[in-house]
Write an enzyme that holds these catalytic residues in place. Structure first.
Site, PDB file in Angstrom:
ATOM      1  N   ASP A  28      64.720  55.173  26.111  1.00 10.38           N
ATOM      2  CA  ASP A  28      64.805  54.456  24.838  1.00 10.38           C
ATOM      3  C   ASP A  28      65.666  55.280  23.894  1.00 10.38           C
ATOM      4  O   ASP A  28      65.922  56.465  24.148  1.00 10.38           O
ATOM      5  CB  ASP A  28      63.402  54.280  24.246  1.00 10.38           C
ATOM      6  CG  ASP A  28      62.607  53.228  25.002  1.00 10.38           C
ATOM      7  OD1 ASP A  28      63.220  52.285  25.524  1.00 10.38           O
ATOM      8  OD2 ASP A  28      61.369  53.362  25.071  1.00 10.38           O
ATOM      9  N   ARG A  76      71.175  47.568  36.737  1.00  7.57           N
ATOM     10  CA  ARG A  76      71.077  46.167  36.394  1.00  7.57           C
ATOM     11  C   ARG A  76      71.902  45.975  35.130  1.00  7.57           C
ATOM     12  O   ARG A  76      71.889  46.818  34.228  1.00  7.57           O
ATOM     13  CB  ARG A  76      69.604  45.823  36.144  1.00  7.57           C
ATOM     14  CG  ARG A  76      69.278  44.372  36.214  1.00  7.57           C
ATOM     15  CD  ARG A  76      69.444  43.769  37.577  1.00  7.57           C
ATOM     16  NE  ARG A  76      69.147  42.354  37.493  1.00  7.57           N
ATOM     17  CZ  ARG A  76      69.641  41.440  38.303  1.00  7.57           C
ATOM     18  NH1 ARG A  76      70.452  41.775  39.295  1.00  7.57           N
ATOM     19  NH2 ARG A  76      69.319  40.164  38.154  1.00  7.57           N
ATOM     20  N   ARG A 113      66.177  36.062  27.703  1.00  5.81           N
ATOM     21  CA  ARG A 113      65.706  35.918  26.323  1.00  5.81           C
ATOM     22  C   ARG A 113      66.797  35.383  25.420  1.00  5.81           C
ATOM     23  O   ARG A 113      67.981  35.437  25.750  1.00  5.81           O
ATOM     24  CB  ARG A 113      65.149  37.236  25.787  1.00  5.81           C
ATOM     25  CG  ARG A 113      66.016  38.445  25.956  1.00  5.81           C
ATOM     26  CD  ARG A 113      65.237  39.743  25.619  1.00  5.81           C
ATOM     27  NE  ARG A 113      66.038  40.902  25.961  1.00  5.81           N
ATOM     28  CZ  ARG A 113      65.608  42.159  25.954  1.00  5.81           C
ATOM     29  NH1 ARG A 113      64.377  42.435  25.611  1.00  5.81           N
ATOM     30  NH2 ARG A 113      66.405  43.149  26.282  1.00  5.81           N
ATOM     31  N   GLU A 143      70.681  36.022  26.838  1.00  7.86           N
ATOM     32  CA  GLU A 143      70.867  37.201  27.688  1.00  7.86           C
ATOM     33  C   GLU A 143      70.676  36.810  29.155  1.00  7.86           C
ATOM     34  O   GLU A 143      69.611  36.334  29.538  1.00  7.86           O
ATOM     35  CB  GLU A 143      69.839  38.252  27.252  1.00  7.86           C
ATOM     36  CG  GLU A 143      69.945  39.556  27.983  1.00  7.86           C
ATOM     37  CD  GLU A 143      69.044  40.642  27.372  1.00  7.86           C
ATOM     38  OE1 GLU A 143      68.941  40.736  26.133  1.00  7.86           O
ATOM     39  OE2 GLU A 143      68.427  41.376  28.164  1.00  7.86           O
ATOM     40  N   TYR A 150      65.766  55.377  32.364  1.00 15.04           N
ATOM     41  CA  TYR A 150      65.525  54.213  31.504  1.00 15.04           C
ATOM     42  C   TYR A 150      65.042  54.733  30.150  1.00 15.04           C
ATOM     43  O   TYR A 150      63.901  54.567  29.760  1.00 15.04           O
ATOM     44  CB  TYR A 150      64.470  53.328  32.183  1.00 15.04           C
ATOM     45  CG  TYR A 150      64.227  51.962  31.581  1.00 15.04           C
ATOM     46  CD1 TYR A 150      64.879  51.514  30.446  1.00 15.04           C
ATOM     47  CD2 TYR A 150      63.315  51.099  32.178  1.00 15.04           C
ATOM     48  CE1 TYR A 150      64.623  50.247  29.921  1.00 15.04           C
ATOM     49  CE2 TYR A 150      63.046  49.846  31.675  1.00 15.04           C
ATOM     50  CZ  TYR A 150      63.707  49.421  30.541  1.00 15.04           C
ATOM     51  OH  TYR A 150      63.434  48.176  30.031  1.00 15.04           O
ATOM     52  N   ARG A 195      55.571  50.125  30.217  1.00 14.16           N
ATOM     53  CA  ARG A 195      56.125  50.154  28.867  1.00 14.16           C
ATOM     54  C   ARG A 195      55.368  49.211  27.934  1.00 14.16           C
ATOM     55  O   ARG A 195      55.380  49.393  26.733  1.00 14.16           O
ATOM     56  CB  ARG A 195      57.601  49.730  28.901  1.00 14.16           C
ATOM     57  CG  ARG A 195      58.511  50.695  29.626  1.00 14.16           C
ATOM     58  CD  ARG A 195      59.852  50.053  29.955  1.00 14.16           C
ATOM     59  NE  ARG A 195      60.599  49.621  28.797  1.00 14.16           N
ATOM     60  CZ  ARG A 195      61.425  50.380  28.086  1.00 14.16           C
ATOM     61  NH1 ARG A 195      61.604  51.628  28.430  1.00 14.16           N
ATOM     62  NH2 ARG A 195      62.085  49.893  27.060  1.00 14.16           N
ATOM     63  N   ARG A 217      46.307  44.924  24.903  1.00 11.69           N
ATOM     64  CA  ARG A 217      45.405  45.169  23.768  1.00 11.69           C
ATOM     65  C   ARG A 217      44.278  44.155  23.700  1.00 11.69           C
ATOM     66  O   ARG A 217      44.432  43.028  24.169  1.00 11.69           O
ATOM     67  CB  ARG A 217      46.190  45.040  22.447  1.00 11.69           C
ATOM     68  CG  ARG A 217      47.202  46.096  22.247  1.00 11.69           C
ATOM     69  CD  ARG A 217      47.517  46.240  20.748  1.00 11.69           C
ATOM     70  NE  ARG A 217      48.663  47.122  20.645  1.00 11.69           N
ATOM     71  CZ  ARG A 217      49.884  46.716  20.346  1.00 11.69           C
ATOM     72  NH1 ARG A 217      50.114  45.455  20.036  1.00 11.69           N
ATOM     73  NH2 ARG A 217      50.868  47.583  20.318  1.00 11.69           N
TER      74      ARG A 217
HETATM   75  N1  UDP Z   1      58.257  42.164  30.796  1.00 14.29           N
HETATM   76  C1  UDP Z   1      57.625  41.037  31.280  1.00 14.29           C
HETATM   77  N2  UDP Z   1      57.569  39.923  30.483  1.00 14.29           N
HETATM   78  C2  UDP Z   1      58.115  39.893  29.243  1.00 14.29           C
HETATM   79  C3  UDP Z   1      58.718  41.069  28.741  1.00 14.29           C
HETATM   80  C4  UDP Z   1      58.788  42.180  29.550  1.00 14.29           C
HETATM   81  O1  UDP Z   1      57.143  41.016  32.397  1.00 14.29           O
HETATM   82  O2  UDP Z   1      58.044  38.856  28.567  1.00 14.29           O
HETATM   83  C5  UDP Z   1      58.331  43.340  31.686  1.00 14.29           C
HETATM   84  C6  UDP Z   1      59.621  43.343  32.481  1.00 14.29           C
HETATM   85  O3  UDP Z   1      59.353  43.850  33.764  1.00 14.29           O
HETATM   86  C7  UDP Z   1      60.491  44.307  31.717  1.00 14.29           C
HETATM   87  C8  UDP Z   1      59.472  45.324  31.252  1.00 14.29           C
HETATM   88  O4  UDP Z   1      58.306  44.541  30.957  1.00 14.29           O
HETATM   89  O5  UDP Z   1      61.485  44.890  32.536  1.00 14.29           O
HETATM   90  C9  UDP Z   1      59.870  46.139  30.045  1.00 14.29           C
HETATM   91  O6  UDP Z   1      60.207  45.276  28.992  1.00 14.29           O
HETATM   92  P1  UDP Z   1      60.963  45.755  27.705  1.00 14.29           P
HETATM   93  O7  UDP Z   1      60.864  44.676  26.693  1.00 14.29           O
HETATM   94  O8  UDP Z   1      60.476  47.113  27.345  1.00 14.29           O
HETATM   95  O9  UDP Z   1      62.456  45.851  28.232  1.00 14.29           O
HETATM   96  P2  UDP Z   1      63.847  46.067  27.475  1.00 14.29           P
HETATM   97  O10 UDP Z   1      63.682  45.642  26.042  1.00 14.29           O
HETATM   98  O11 UDP Z   1      64.186  47.518  27.667  1.00 14.29           O
HETATM   99  O12 UDP Z   1      64.767  45.162  28.224  1.00 14.29           O
END
Ligand code: UDP
Length: 366
Positions: A349, A248, A279, A299, A347, A171, A175
């Site tokens: 969006d 989860r 976060r 969270e 999963y 996901r 870059r």
């Molecule tokens: N992820 C990570 N570090 C970060 C943010 C995300 O390793 O700082 C990984 C983590 O495995 C997460 C996945 O990227 O489950 C997808 O993150 P996303 O932000 O898309 O998750 P969401 O916002 O759906 O919780």
């Protein structure tokens, strides 16, 4: 016998609300029920201190599909919020997703060529990575994996990166430009006035019953309508006959802080495994708020117990196989259809949920 409604919609989340809205346009009647005391499922926002608080975690709408973007904007205008989360690790702040800013902060390098050389020395080549760890090490190398991925991911999912599917991490973009936009999609923003406003407008003129548990009164509720649209947990619908599907979950500590700004950004991820939360969300920044106080949410990830709201389906092999068994049963149903993150065990969006609901509306037999 003529039933009271055309549709009983179980769950007032995005899927159910889009479906009800579209069916109303076609002259069909719906009753939307939800066991919670509020609308919107996990996109629900609530006003605190004049700020729309994302009560179940940050929801940033993004899509490449112009028709979906136009669709949501026709319900309520969206702003131009661009998600640029930061990651905090052992006293230092890093930009996300992985981009030139991140590489400069990690290694002090300045150009894309230098970054590529540095990453090349760190990667563990793997043409066919079988899990998240193998993929991450082959794509971005050891430093990024250790500092920005491993702790966050294992905390969020409660599983080792070795035991998680590659799809989760795919996901995130990688870059070689100085671009902190978390998404590659052409359209991005949040609804001006919050997601609850979006949901209320979708449900305008549609009957809704909150605090109503489908399973407490299943037959009677289904008897009210010709067809049921079920958006809850698929395993629960079939009384867990093939076993429970793992989800989860996350819980939130919402706090009002008597300050104009707490962290200067909507999202700061805490990537160290030793910090208990994943976060901190500062909600006012989603809508460029200027309120005197601020609201933050910490969270905390956890395994989903019976009383928790499920958030993320666990897409590992056992659960995928189990889901396939449930899915087979759904295909035999005549007067009930299934959709959304929980019923499809995906999963998804938000834009994908909307696309899925809109395509369901086009099926003639339901
Ligand atoms: N992820 C990570 N570090 C970060 C943010 C995300 O390793 O700082 C990984 C983590 O495995 C997460 C996945 O990227 O489950 C997808 O993150 P996303 O932000 O898309 O998750 P969401 O916002 O759906 O919780």
């Amino acid at each position: 016998m003529k039933k009271k409604y055309d549709y009983l919609i179980v769950g007032a989340g995005l899927y159910g609300c889009v479906f009800a809205h579209e069916m109303k346009k076609q002259g069909k009647t719906s009753l939307v029920i939800d066991k919670r005391e509020h609308l919107g499922g996990n996109v629900y926002t609530e006003k605190m201190e004049g700020i729309n608080v994302h009560m179940y975690g940050p929801h940033i709408f993004h899509t490449n599909d112009k028709s979906i973007w136009d669709y949501v904007n026709s319900i309520v205008p969206f702003n131009r919020f661009t998600n640029s989360p930061l990651a905090f690790y052992q006293g230092k702040m890093f930009n996300l997703p992985f981009n030139m800013n991140t590489y400069t902060q990690l290694w002090g390098i300045l150009t894309p060529e230098e970054a590529k050389v540095k990453i090349a020395t760190q990667i563990v080549p793997n043409a066919n990575p079988k899990n998240l760890e193998e993929y991450a090490l082959s794509a971005v190398g050891r430093d990024i994996y250790e500092v920005l991925i491993k702790g966050y991911t294992e905390k969020q999912w409660g599983r080792k990166c070795k035991d998680l599917p590659v799809s989760i991490i795919k996901r995130l973009p990688v870059r070689f430009t100085y671009d902190n936009n978390y998404y590659n999609d052409a359209y991005q923003g949040v609804p001006i006035g919050g997601y609850t406003l979006l949901i209320e407008r979708l449900l305008d003129g549609i009957e809704v019953k909150l605090n109503t548990d489908f399973f407490a009164d299943k037959e009677q509720l289904q008897n009210l309508a010709n067809h049921t649209i079920y958006t809850g947990k698929i395993d629960q619908f079939y009384d867990y006959k093939f076993g429970k599907l793992a989800y989860r979950s996350v819980t939130f500590e919402h706090l009002i802080v008597q300050k104009k700004s707490y962290q200067g950004n909507a999202l700061v991820n805490y990537t160290d495994i030793n910090v208990p939360y994943t976060r901190i969300i500062e909600h006012k920044h989603f809508e460029f708020g200027n309120q005197p106080n601020t609201v933050i949410s910490k969270e905390f990830p956890k395994e989903s117990a019976a009383t928790d709201e499920p958030h993320y389906p666990i897409g590992d092999a056992i659960n995928k196989t189990r889901f396939a068994q449930y899915k087979k049963l759904t295909q035999e149903e005549k007067t009930i259809s299934f959709g959304g993150r929980l019923a499809e065990y995906k999963y998804y969006d938000m834009h994908q949920v909307i696309a899925s609901a809109l395509s369901k509306c086009k099926i003639k037999e339901i």
